[in-house]
Design a protein around this motif. Structure first.
Motif, PDB file in Angstrom:
ATOM      1  N   VAL A   1      28.346  85.186  53.994  1.00 10.81           N
ATOM      2  CA  VAL A   1      27.897  85.807  52.952  1.00 10.81           C
ATOM      3  C   VAL A   1      28.288  87.172  52.934  1.00 10.81           C
ATOM      4  O   VAL A   1      28.449  87.945  51.907  1.00 10.81           O
ATOM      5  CB  VAL A   1      26.216  85.766  53.220  1.00 10.81           C
ATOM      6  CG1 VAL A   1      25.420  86.460  52.165  1.00 10.81           C
ATOM      7  CG2 VAL A   1      25.816  84.226  53.351  1.00 10.81           C
ATOM      8  N   SER A   2      28.359  87.817  54.244  1.00 11.74           N
ATOM      9  CA  SER A   2      28.925  89.378  54.054  1.00 11.74           C
ATOM     10  C   SER A   2      30.355  89.276  53.412  1.00 11.74           C
ATOM     11  O   SER A   2      30.684  90.724  52.997  1.00 11.74           O
ATOM     12  CB  SER A   2      29.094  89.778  55.541  1.00 11.74           C
ATOM     13  OG  SER A   2      29.801  89.018  56.217  1.00 11.74           O
TER      14      SER A   2
ATOM     15  N   THR B   1      26.334  82.470  57.585  1.00  2.00           N
ATOM     16  CA  THR B   1      26.867  81.767  56.706  1.00  2.00           C
ATOM     17  C   THR B   1      25.974  81.314  55.433  1.00  2.00           C
ATOM     18  O   THR B   1      24.860  81.579  55.718  1.00  2.00           O
ATOM     19  CB  THR B   1      27.497  80.271  57.175  1.00  2.00           C
ATOM     20  OG1 THR B   1      26.518  79.704  57.637  1.00  2.00           O
ATOM     21  CG2 THR B   1      28.439  80.514  58.329  1.00  2.00           C
ATOM     22  N   VAL B   2      26.701  80.767  54.628  1.00  2.00           N
ATOM     23  CA  VAL B   2      25.610  80.351  53.408  1.00  2.00           C
ATOM     24  C   VAL B   2      24.312  79.185  53.805  1.00  2.00           C
ATOM     25  O   VAL B   2      23.467  79.364  53.700  1.00  2.00           O
ATOM     26  CB  VAL B   2      26.287  79.824  52.149  1.00  2.00           C
ATOM     27  CG1 VAL B   2      25.280  78.995  51.197  1.00  2.00           C
ATOM     28  CG2 VAL B   2      27.063  80.880  51.529  1.00  2.00           C
TER      29      VAL B   2
ATOM     30  N   LYS C   1      29.079  77.954  46.644  1.00  2.12           N
ATOM     31  CA  LYS C   1      29.332  76.764  46.839  1.00  2.12           C
ATOM     32  C   LYS C   1      29.743  76.257  48.413  1.00  2.12           C
ATOM     33  O   LYS C   1      29.273  75.226  48.777  1.00  2.12           O
ATOM     34  CB  LYS C   1      30.233  75.859  45.939  1.00  2.12           C
ATOM     35  CG  LYS C   1      30.428  74.548  45.712  1.00  2.12           C
ATOM     36  CD  LYS C   1      31.322  74.242  44.576  1.00  2.12           C
ATOM     37  CE  LYS C   1      31.250  72.714  44.526  1.00  2.12           C
ATOM     38  NZ  LYS C   1      32.091  72.348  43.142  1.00  2.12           N
ATOM     39  N   ASP C   2      30.504  77.067  48.848  1.00  2.00           N
ATOM     40  CA  ASP C   2      30.897  76.839  50.149  1.00  2.00           C
ATOM     41  C   ASP C   2      29.890  77.151  51.239  1.00  2.00           C
ATOM     42  O   ASP C   2      29.485  78.373  51.640  1.00  2.00           O
ATOM     43  CB  ASP C   2      32.332  77.563  50.692  1.00  2.00           C
ATOM     44  CG  ASP C   2      32.979  77.301  51.589  1.00  2.00           C
ATOM     45  OD1 ASP C   2      32.513  76.626  52.758  1.00  2.00           O
ATOM     46  OD2 ASP C   2      34.114  77.723  52.262  1.00  2.00           O
ATOM     47  N   ARG C   3      29.590  76.048  51.679  1.00  2.00           N
ATOM     48  CA  ARG C   3      28.245  76.253  52.799  1.00  2.00           C
ATOM     49  C   ARG C   3      28.565  77.080  54.144  1.00  2.00           C
ATOM     50  O   ARG C   3      27.669  77.412  55.043  1.00  2.00           O
ATOM     51  CB  ARG C   3      27.489  75.068  53.154  1.00  2.00           C
ATOM     52  CG  ARG C   3      28.570  73.939  53.571  1.00  2.00           C
ATOM     53  CD  ARG C   3      27.919  72.518  53.630  1.00  2.00           C
ATOM     54  NE  ARG C   3      28.667  71.524  54.120  1.00  2.00           N
ATOM     55  CZ  ARG C   3      29.445  71.526  55.177  1.00  2.00           C
ATOM     56  NH1 ARG C   3      28.890  71.822  56.100  1.00  2.00           N
ATOM     57  NH2 ARG C   3      30.277  70.210  55.399  1.00  2.00           N
TER      58      ARG C   3
ATOM     59  N   VAL D   1      27.465  89.582  46.153  1.00  2.00           N
ATOM     60  CA  VAL D   1      25.991  89.947  47.064  1.00  2.00           C
ATOM     61  C   VAL D   1      25.876  91.166  47.672  1.00  2.00           C
ATOM     62  O   VAL D   1      24.838  91.788  47.723  1.00  2.00           O
ATOM     63  CB  VAL D   1      26.182  88.608  48.070  1.00  2.00           C
ATOM     64  CG1 VAL D   1      24.844  88.884  48.898  1.00  2.00           C
ATOM     65  CG2 VAL D   1      26.054  87.322  47.363  1.00  2.00           C
ATOM     66  N   MET D   2      26.920  91.568  48.514  1.00  2.00           N
ATOM     67  CA  MET D   2      27.079  92.698  49.041  1.00  2.00           C
ATOM     68  C   MET D   2      26.811  94.099  48.437  1.00  2.00           C
ATOM     69  O   MET D   2      26.186  94.986  48.658  1.00  2.00           O
ATOM     70  CB  MET D   2      28.290  92.715  50.044  1.00  2.00           C
ATOM     71  CG  MET D   2      28.338  91.702  50.854  1.00  2.00           C
ATOM     72  SD  MET D   2      26.804  91.499  52.025  1.00  2.00           S
ATOM     73  CE  MET D   2      26.791  92.958  53.057  1.00  2.00           C
ATOM     74  N   ALA D   3      27.246  93.919  46.968  1.00  2.00           N
ATOM     75  CA  ALA D   3      27.238  95.007  46.068  1.00  2.00           C
ATOM     76  C   ALA D   3      25.971  95.237  45.595  1.00  2.00           C
ATOM     77  O   ALA D   3      25.440  96.464  45.609  1.00  2.00           O
ATOM     78  CB  ALA D   3      28.221  94.759  45.113  1.00  2.00           C
ATOM     79  N   GLY D   4      25.262  94.131  45.156  1.00  2.00           N
ATOM     80  CA  GLY D   4      24.048  94.009  44.721  1.00  2.00           C
ATOM     81  C   GLY D   4      22.918  93.836  45.828  1.00  2.00           C
ATOM     82  O   GLY D   4      21.727  94.215  45.636  1.00  2.00           O
TER      83      GLY D   4
END
Length: 315
Positions: A68-69, A31-32, A62-64, A74-77
């Motif tokens: 993340v996956s 998670t974040v 924002k949502d802690r 995020v996953m593209a970069g």
């Protein structure tokens, strides 16, 4: 999912975070908040709540508790940006402090009034009722902070406590108390008994406060304790406007205005409306973006038209 390595970069190159790792590994269960905790640990025990995590388009995660996956950017970069948000303080603490101010300020006038105005006359019934209504309003807010509200974010920047507290301590605290309890105020000139205007104000106030509490309880039921999930609020008031809690807040303060009869109360209502209207607009946009298929769009975010009210009452 096998562990994925993400590049970690400073979001603010001119203000780099010392000891920030160059990369981090995540899984499909990370998670974040996990990322914040892991980075903070690698940086020597920094408060993880200070870290803001952003995708490559500079949008904050924002949502802690979000995974993340599951963030496409995020996953593209294969990269996250990190910013030090500064010293943090819990939302709970900020709310308790900002609401406590008006309570103590208004009650303090029971002891200091004679020294402030050099007048020994007692408070009029309208002044006493005004004090009781204002103090009870903020006691209710303290109760809701401790036992009703469920915050999706755990902390906010420490500097916000001064801005938030100034609004309540100055405009609903010092400014209102000074003018309402003055021997020359309109509330001081009322008869020896509570009049019809005061009685009407008290009824409106009670209606607004109880309705506001009801909407807060409705919103609270949409989220688990310590959770971040969101839902679509329905029921009492939510068929009229996006944020009936703000609407009922204004109604309660209108009742207080009838009793206090003070321009200082008008100023606080106007400031409150301006801020809550902006929050309500953002809330409506957020509902439409998050629940595009199921959310029933609202025409009015804060104040409904008379026609909408009549339609809701008739059915």
């Amino acid at each position: 999912m096998a562990p994925t390595t993400l590049k970690v970069s400073n979001r603010s190159p001119k203000k780099p975070i010392k000891k920030l790792p160059s990369s981090i590994e995540i899984t499909d269960k990370t998670t974040v908040q996990d990322v914040k905790n892991q980075l903070a640990k690698q940086m020597g025990g920094m408060d993880p709540n200070r870290l803001g995590i952003f995708d490559t388009k500079n949008k904050i995660l924002k949502d802690r508790l979000s995974l993340v996956s599951q963030n496409q950017e995020v996953m593209a970069g294969k990269e996250i940006l990190v910013k030090d948000l500064g010293l943090q303080i819990s939302w709970l603490t900020v709310f308790i402090i900002e609401y406590a101010g008006p309570i103590f300020i208004h009650l303090s006038f029971l002891l200091t009034r004679r020294y402030i105005y050099h007048d020994y006359s007692p408070l009029s019934p309208s002044q006493k009722l005004s004090m009781a209504m204002i103090v009870l309003h903020f006691i209710k807010r303290e109760y809701e902070t401790l036992f009703v509200h469920k915050f999706s974010l755990t902390t906010m920047p420490f500097r916000n406590i001064f801005k938030n507290s100034a609004h309540y301590w100055i405009f609903s605290g010092i400014n209102m108390a000074y003018w309402i309890y003055s021997p020359n105020s309109y509330a001081a000139r009322t008869s020896s008994t509570v009049n019809y205007v005061d009685a009407a104000g008290l009824v409106i106030y009670v209606f607004g406060e109880l309705s506001n509490l009801h909407t807060h309880l409705t919103l609270s039921r949409l989220r688990s304790r310590n959770g971040t999930e969101r839902g679509i609020p329905k029921g009492y008031g939510f068929n009229l406007v996006t944020c009936p809690n703000y609407l009922f807040e204004l109604i309660a303060w209108t009742g207080m205005l009838l009793v206090s009869k003070s321009l200082s109360t008008v100023i606080f209502i106007i400031l409150g409306w301006a801020q809550m209207h902006q929050w309500a607009i953002k809330k409506e946009k957020a509902y439409r973006a998050e629940f595009p298929e199921t959310y029933k769009k609202k025409k009015y975010v804060l104040l409904p038209s008379p026609g909408a009210v009549i339609k809701a009452l008739v059915g």
